[in-house]
Design an enzyme around this catalytic site. Structure first.
Site, PDB file in Angstrom:
ATOM      1  N   LYS A 141      -0.353  34.850  21.292  1.00 38.88           N
ATOM      2  CA  LYS A 141      -1.694  34.272  21.092  1.00 38.88           C
ATOM      3  C   LYS A 141      -2.359  34.017  22.430  1.00 38.88           C
ATOM      4  O   LYS A 141      -1.737  33.484  23.351  1.00 38.88           O
ATOM      5  CB  LYS A 141      -1.574  32.970  20.301  1.00 38.88           C
TER       6      LYS A 141
ATOM      7  N   TYR B 193      19.368  40.010  24.520  1.00 41.62           N
ATOM      8  CA  TYR B 193      18.264  40.559  23.737  1.00 41.62           C
ATOM      9  C   TYR B 193      18.224  42.077  23.832  1.00 41.62           C
ATOM     10  O   TYR B 193      17.990  42.769  22.852  1.00 41.62           O
ATOM     11  CB  TYR B 193      16.924  39.961  24.214  1.00 41.62           C
TER      12      TYR B 193
ATOM     13  N   GLU C 151      16.891  28.322  32.801  1.00 38.74           N
ATOM     14  CA  GLU C 151      16.610  28.324  31.357  1.00 38.74           C
ATOM     15  C   GLU C 151      16.080  26.949  30.965  1.00 38.74           C
ATOM     16  O   GLU C 151      16.625  25.934  31.363  1.00 38.74           O
ATOM     17  CB  GLU C 151      17.906  28.658  30.595  1.00 38.74           C
TER      18      GLU C 151
ATOM     19  N   THR D 202      21.149  42.655  28.877  1.00 38.23           N
ATOM     20  CA  THR D 202      21.011  41.253  28.453  1.00 38.23           C
ATOM     21  C   THR D 202      21.340  41.145  26.954  1.00 38.23           C
ATOM     22  O   THR D 202      21.438  42.144  26.249  1.00 38.23           O
ATOM     23  CB  THR D 202      19.575  40.724  28.690  1.00 38.23           C
TER      24      THR D 202
ATOM     25  N   GLU E 104      16.971  34.494  38.104  1.00 40.60           N
ATOM     26  CA  GLU E 104      16.569  35.003  36.774  1.00 40.60           C
ATOM     27  C   GLU E 104      15.864  33.882  36.018  1.00 40.60           C
ATOM     28  O   GLU E 104      16.418  32.787  35.845  1.00 40.60           O
ATOM     29  CB  GLU E 104      17.789  35.476  35.968  1.00 40.60           C
TER      30      GLU E 104
ATOM     31  N   ASP F   1       9.550  35.559  26.772  1.00 43.98           N
ATOM     32  CA  ASP F   1       8.775  35.281  25.555  1.00 43.98           C
ATOM     33  C   ASP F   1       7.371  35.849  25.737  1.00 43.98           C
ATOM     34  O   ASP F   1       6.718  35.586  26.750  1.00 43.98           O
ATOM     35  CB  ASP F   1       8.695  33.769  25.314  1.00 43.98           C
TER      36      ASP F   1
HETATM   37  C1  LIG Z   1      13.423  36.056  24.453  1.00 42.88           C
HETATM   38  S1  LIG Z   1      14.569  35.046  25.297  1.00 42.88           S
HETATM   39  C2  LIG Z   1      15.405  36.213  26.369  1.00 42.88           C
HETATM   40  C3  LIG Z   1      16.714  35.680  26.888  1.00 42.88           C
HETATM   41  C4  LIG Z   1      17.438  36.588  27.894  1.00 42.88           C
HETATM   42  N1  LIG Z   1      16.649  36.771  29.096  1.00 42.88           N
HETATM   43  C5  LIG Z   1      17.779  37.922  27.298  1.00 42.88           C
HETATM   44  O1  LIG Z   1      17.162  38.930  27.698  1.00 42.88           O
HETATM   45  O2  LIG Z   1      18.682  37.987  26.446  1.00 42.88           O
HETATM   46  C6  LIG Z   1      13.504  34.187  26.461  1.00 42.88           C
HETATM   47  C7  LIG Z   1      14.170  32.984  27.078  1.00 42.88           C
HETATM   48  O3  LIG Z   1      13.326  32.480  28.097  1.00 42.88           O
HETATM   49  C8  LIG Z   1      13.304  31.062  28.023  1.00 42.88           C
HETATM   50  N2  LIG Z   1      12.038  30.627  28.626  1.00 42.88           N
HETATM   51  C9  LIG Z   1      10.786  30.868  28.174  1.00 42.88           C
HETATM   52  N3  LIG Z   1       9.871  30.331  28.977  1.00 42.88           N
HETATM   53  C10 LIG Z   1      10.562  29.721  29.987  1.00 42.88           C
HETATM   54  C11 LIG Z   1      10.178  28.977  31.123  1.00 42.88           C
HETATM   55  N4  LIG Z   1       8.896  28.723  31.377  1.00 42.88           N
HETATM   56  N5  LIG Z   1      11.129  28.503  31.938  1.00 42.88           N
HETATM   57  C12 LIG Z   1      12.454  28.748  31.668  1.00 42.88           C
HETATM   58  N6  LIG Z   1      12.879  29.432  30.593  1.00 42.88           N
HETATM   59  C13 LIG Z   1      11.959  29.924  29.763  1.00 42.88           C
HETATM   60  C14 LIG Z   1      13.429  30.766  26.541  1.00 42.88           C
HETATM   61  O4  LIG Z   1      13.894  29.447  26.293  1.00 42.88           O
HETATM   62  C15 LIG Z   1      14.421  31.835  26.103  1.00 42.88           C
HETATM   63  O5  LIG Z   1      15.742  31.385  26.240  1.00 42.88           O
END
Ligand SMILES: C[S@@+](CC[C@H](N)C(=O)[O-])C[C@H]1O[C@@H](n2cnc3c(N)ncnc32)[C@H](O)[C@@H]1O
Length: 225
Positions: free
Chosen positions: A133, A204, A79, A202, A54, A129
């Site tokens: 942009k 979110y 993460e 999850t 994941e 994320d």
């Molecule tokens: C919007 S949160 C969603 C968290 C979780 N997956 C959920 O659904 O509850 C996105 C997560 O992805 C992580 N993230 C974003 N880009 C990443 C990357 N390139 N490598 C690892 N983690 C990343 C962020 O730090 C954040 O914790």
């Protein structure tokens, strides 16, 4: 009526530093300090035939619940945010259920350094994320540079499962997958309209379900070379 650009706006994970979580990380039992050391050996390490990864696990609920629900499968949660990773690590360490689970703190763009070609069976992208942009589009976890690495580390039967609340991210991602060697196996634009006890919710997702937002989900299969 929301504008196209406001549709991209979501609550981004702008976590403030959580001191206890950052300090907890080094002592965590699930954290793998040097993931590249396990390259090609993850299945042996986790004693499994099926390896899930994941990317962007946040506070870790999905991988933790899925690993507990699928005791035979191995899960590696990734993460990059230290505080979120520390919270995930503690939750995973303290959870008493049987599971084959590890955590990597690092950027998903290093997935090819950590996993050998063909080693991974399923990649999960949950509420990634959106990076609305254009100049940051390369950071989306469905951007071409990531897809090329996913194709390499996935097994021949490998799959990518994506869930999001973000329609523009979904609309961006589907054609990216299709033009980078993946075929669409399943798609839903309101996944939680029906019960899916086989798929953990999850952190979110929990919030978006509460807000009545539809959850988009797609499953992509690696096309035969
Ligand atoms: C919007 S949160 C969603 C968290 C979780 N997956 C959920 O659904 O509850 C996105 C997560 O992805 C992580 N993230 C974003 N880009 C990443 C990357 N390139 N490598 C690892 N983690 C990343 C962020 O730090 C954040 O914790």
């Amino acid at each position: 009526m929301p504008t196209r650009s406001s549709l991209w706006q979501v609550d981004p994970m702008r976590m403030r530093k959580v001191k206890w979580a950052v300090e907890y990380l080094p002592q965590s039992k699930v954290l793998v300090a040097d993931p590249a050391e396990n390259k090609g050996k993850w299945k042996e390490l986790l004693q499994t035939d099926t390896l899930h990864v994941e990317l962007g696990c946040g506070k870790g609920k999905y991988s933790l619940d899925m690993a507990a629900m699928n005791e035979q499968d191995g899960f590696v949660a990734v993460e990059k945010n230290e505080s979120a990773a520390g919270i995930a690590a503690r939750k995973m360490d303290e959870d008493g259920r049987d599971k084959k689970l590890r955590l990597i703190m690092g950027d998903a763009d290093r997935i090819g350094e950590w996993f050998a070609p063909g080693e991974v069976d399923v990649i999960h992208l949950n509420f990634s994320d959106p990076w609305p942009k254009k100049r940051y589009a390369k950071r989306r976890l469905s951007a071409p540079s990531f897809l090329e690495q996913y194709k390499t580390v996935l097994s021949s039967q490998g799959k990518i499962i994506m869930k999001t609340d973000n329609a523009p991210l979904f609309e961006f991602s589907v054609p990216q997958f299709l033009s980078h060697g993946f075929s669409l196996e399943e798609m839903s634009v309101d996944f939680r309209r029906e019960e899916h006890p086989e798929d953990a919710i999850t952190e979110y997702e929990e919030k978006f379900i509460e807000q009545g937002k539809p959850i988009y989900r797609a499953v992509f299969a690696k096309e035969k070379a």
